[in-house]
Structures are given as structure tokens and as C-alpha cells.
Design an enzyme around this catalytic site. Structure first.
Site, PDB file in Angstrom:
ATOM      1  N   GLU A 160      -7.125 -97.659   5.860  1.00 55.66           N
ATOM      2  CA  GLU A 160      -6.802 -98.725   6.836  1.00 55.66           C
ATOM      3  C   GLU A 160      -6.389 -98.125   8.170  1.00 55.66           C
ATOM      4  OE1 GLU A 160      -4.057-101.618   8.933  1.00 55.66           O
ATOM      5  OE2 GLU A 160      -3.586 -99.645   8.120  1.00 55.66           O
ATOM      6  N   GLU A 161      -5.642 -97.040   8.101  1.00 54.20           N
ATOM      7  CA  GLU A 161      -5.065 -96.457   9.324  1.00 54.20           C
ATOM      8  C   GLU A 161      -6.112 -95.711  10.156  1.00 54.20           C
ATOM      9  OE1 GLU A 161      -2.185 -97.183  10.173  1.00 54.20           O
ATOM     10  OE2 GLU A 161      -0.835 -97.334   8.454  1.00 54.20           O
ATOM     11  N   ASP A 219       4.331 -99.691   4.984  1.00 52.24           N
ATOM     12  CA  ASP A 219       2.959 -99.626   5.516  1.00 52.24           C
ATOM     13  C   ASP A 219       2.087 -98.722   4.660  1.00 52.24           C
ATOM     14  OD1 ASP A 219       0.826 -99.783   7.235  1.00 52.24           O
ATOM     15  OD2 ASP A 219       1.696 -98.548   8.808  1.00 52.24           O
ATOM     16  N   ASP A 260       1.054-106.747   4.227  1.00 48.03           N
ATOM     17  CA  ASP A 260       1.161-105.549   5.061  1.00 48.03           C
ATOM     18  C   ASP A 260       2.484-105.566   5.818  1.00 48.03           C
ATOM     19  OD1 ASP A 260       0.451-103.135   6.145  1.00 48.03           O
ATOM     20  OD2 ASP A 260      -1.186-103.890   7.381  1.00 48.03           O
TER      21      ASP A 260
HETATM   22 ZN   LIG Z   1      -0.073 -98.786   9.718  1.00 48.86          ZN
END
Ligand SMILES: [Zn+2]
Length: 399
Positions: A199-200, A151, A246
Site C-alpha cells: 500500500e505504501e 498503519d 486504516d
Molecule cells: Zn501509511
């Protein structure tokens, strides 16, 4: 109506078909050419530089890389160094933005998207459609020390391997076209890598606490215009396919097909997996195929917006998406997802390397490189690399 007889109305119909046919020939579309068995068998697999402790390509990504921290800067620098040294023909760009986050106490946090692309020589920027391979490189703030190996450290490495594995074949193909006097303007295919930032979520996933980099880039590229009279109006419309990787690197992934209009590309990956496996060129053991929807036809594929990921701001603006994420009903994401166990040691390295080969094959088919790939590519095979050279290469990218 017989085929031997044709009245005026019918002739007009024929001309219409001819006209439409010519029109289709003039519109740059996706071309896709299968690789031969010999080429598939010769595709390079990652070797020492994917070692999780010492590998020059992979190990530098396997560290916490929360936006605004030194680890994050080091990984970004690693990408830039890799492209500058291994893929010098590629253009590199950074797209910067800032945003407050729920934990930044009113301060702006910097986000940097890494962009690298390669177009056929002599082509104008706005006239090239690019296969675009995407992963996010930031890591989650919590749990403390979170590595985010699936991730998405591993997806970044897979993409890097695929690009270096096809790069000299691009040289050869374009040189051959020029030697034959072909106009490279007719070759509208370029290739692009996006390593997206932020992204997180920092606290809890919401529409504003997530996808910081993707939201900024999609917005920027929608409004930035290519030169007048370009084939593609904006950098956003220059994306011929947005392939998002992903949560990849765990054993036996389940990859669903989400979008009817890109199901053909999904099926191409499914076919490649099957062919590579039957040739013995995939090393991971898997009882089921990874691409579980390959036998469905596009009408059976549900446009499903349930998985929130970096593709969303691009999807909302009409970009064609292929979302490669390990998720299946009743199983969910891989068990290490967003836990301290999502580290290098929990990766299934055969699967990581298989993905790297698979993405190499897909990019090579998209760029129509059969006949231009060979064993002497930029990736050295394990047996060709003596120990001292491996150490030297490792040192070169130490940060
Ligand atoms: Zn993640």
C-alpha cells in the site's frame, strides 16, 4: 383511488408490484440483523495475545515489514499460521505480483496479497457474496525502523480478532440451518479477509508508486471468471461490501462517512458504538462519538475521493466501499502518522481492543449470528487463561 375498488389497470399495477417484490426476494441482497443486548455484552475482548511485547496474535505483526524483507515474510507466515491453526475451516489464498519501484534499481519487487475466506458449506464459490474486511500489512520503507502500528498492524489484528470471535457461531448457524432442512444456497453470505501488500509508496506517493497489491488484485479479480451460471460473475462482484480499516488505534478517532450507498452500514457501526459504550463494553474514554456523520442522512454524504487508499482500484470497478480511516477536517490523520512515533508504545490499547469488539459486532450483525454467539467461543477470556497456557500459546506462534 379507494382501496376497496380496483380496475384492470390497477390490478396490473398490483401484479407488477407483486412481481417486483418476488424478484427482490430472489436477488441475494445484504441482510443485516441487530444483535441483542445480551449478545453484545458477551462479545469477547482481546486479552493477553494483544500484548504488544509478548502477545501471540499481535506482537508478531509489530515489526518492520517492507515488501521483499524477512520481516515482511515473517508477518505473512504469521497470518497463514493463525488461520491454519485457529480458523481451519477457512480457505487461504495468496495472490502474487511483482513490480519495479522507484528505489528497486530496475529489479522486480514481489508483492503478496493474503486472502482468507469462509463460505456456507456446500455452496459453490460463485454463488456466495462475501463481507470483505481489508487492511494493508506492508510497512513504509522510511523512516528507518518504521513500525506502522496504526498503519496498519493494529487494523490487521482487529480483523483477526473479529474473525476468530464469530467463527464457531458460523458453524452453529449453518449446522442449525442444515438441521432444519434449509437450503444453504439461499444463504448467500460468506466472509472474507484481505491483507493487502504494497500500500505504501517507496519514495513519494503517485498513482504508480502506491497501492501495488490492491491494484494487482482488483485487476486480477475483475478478469477472473467464476464458473458459468454463477450468481456472481467474478470474484470482484462477489464482494458484497469492502470494509477498509486504516490508521486505527490512536485515541478518539474521527471516522467520516464517504459513500451514500454504504452510509447505512456506516450508521450501523455508529449505532453499535453507541450501544456498546452505553453497556460499558467499550473501555476507551471518548468525549465524542467516533462515527461523526451518523446523524447525517445519505444525501448529505459526499462521495469524496480525496483520501488515496487501497479501496480506490476496487471503487473504480464498482465495488461498494466502507472506508474506516481516522481523518477529520482541520485535524487530519493521527499525529503519529508516517513518523517514527507510529509504534506499539504509542497505540491506545483500549481503543485498539474497542475497535476489535466493534468489528466483531458488525461482522456478527452482517452474518446474522444473534443467538449463535456465546461465551465459550474460540477467544479465551483473560481470567480463563492461566499463565503457563499463555506462555505455551505465545511460543506456538514464535517466528
Ligand atoms: Zn501509511
Amino acid at each position: 383511488m379507494s382501496t376497496a375498488y380496483c380496475d384492470l389497470r390497477c390490478l396490473r399495477g398490483h401484479f407488477l408490484y407483486l412481481y417486483l417484490g418476488l424478484l427482490l426476494l430472489l436477488i441475494p441482497g445484504e441482510a443485516y440483523e441487530k444483535l441483542s443486548e445480551d449478545t453484545l455484552k458477551a462479545l469477547p475482548r482481546p486479552s493477553q495475545d494483544f500484548d504488544i511485547h509478548t502477545g501471540a496474535l499481535f506482537s508478531p505483526i509489530l515489526q518492520p515489514r517492507v515488501p521483499g524483507t524477512p520481516g515482511h515474510t515473517a508477518v505473512l507466515e504469521h497470518f497463514a499460521t493463525f488461520f491454519r491453526t485457529t480458523l481451519p475451516e477457512w480457505q487461504i489464498d495468496f495472490q502474487n505480483s511483482t513490480s519495479k519501484t522507484p528505489v528497486s534499481h530496475g529489479k522486480d519487487v514481489p508483492f503478496v496479497n493474503f486472502i482468507a475466506y469462509r463460505d456456507p458449506p456446500g455452496t459453490a464459490k460463485g454463488d456466495v457474496g462475501r463481507l470483505t474486511l481489508v487492511a494493508h500489512y506492508d510497512s513504509k520503507l522510511e523512516p528507518e525502523g518504521f513500525i506502522g502500528a496504526i498503519d496498519s498492524a493494529a487494523p490487521c489484528a482487529m480483523i483477526m480478532h473479529a474473525m476468530r470471535s464469530i467463527d464457531s457461531a458460523l458453524d452453529k448457524k449453518w449446522a442449525a440451518m442444515e438441521a432444519e432442512g434449509m437450503d444453504l444456497l439461499d444463504e448467500h453470505h460468506g466472509i472474507q479477509v484481505l491483507f493487502l501488500d504494497g500500500e505504501e509508496a517507496f519514495k513519494e506517493w503517485t498513482s504508480t508508486d502506491s497501492l501495488y497489491g490492491a491494484r494487482s488484485l482488483a485487476e486480477h479479480w475483475e478478469t477472473q471468471m467464476n464458473p458459468a451460471m454463477s450468481t456472481f460473475k467474478t470474484p470482484l462482484s462477489s464482494i458484497s461490501l469492502f470494509v477498509l480499516l486504516d490508521l486505527l488505534g490512536a485515541k478518539s478517532p474521527n471516522i467520516q462517512s464517504y459513500y451514500p450507498t454504504t452510509h447505512w452500514a456506516y450508521q450501523s457501526l455508529g449505532a453499535l458504538e453507541k450501544r456498546l459504550r452505553s453497556l460499558g463494553h467499550l473501555k476507551s474514554t471518548s468525549t465524542d462519538p467516533w462515527f461523526i456523520d451518523t446523524s447525517k442522512d445519505s444525501h448529505q454524504v459526499m462521495a469524496f475521493g480525496g483520501i488515496q487508499d487501497d479501496h480506490l482500484p476496487f471503487l473504480a470497478r464498482g465495488v461498494e466501499i466502507l472506508h474506516l480511516i481516522d481523518f477529520a477536517p482541520f485535524k487530519g490523520f493521527p499525529s503519529v502518522w508516517h513518523t517514527a512515533d507510529d509504534d506499539a508504545e504509542h497505540l491506545d490499547m483500549d481503543t485498539v481492543k474497542d475497535w476489535s469488539v466493534l468489528m466483531t459486532a458488525f461482522a456478527a450483525e452482517w452474518m446474522e449470528l444473534d443467538g449463535f454467539l456465546d461465551h465459550g467461543d474460540k477467544v479465551r477470556r483473560e481470567e480463563d487463561l492461566d499463565e503457563s497456557e499463555a506462555i505455551r500459546l505465545n511460543k506456538k506462534t514464535e517466528l
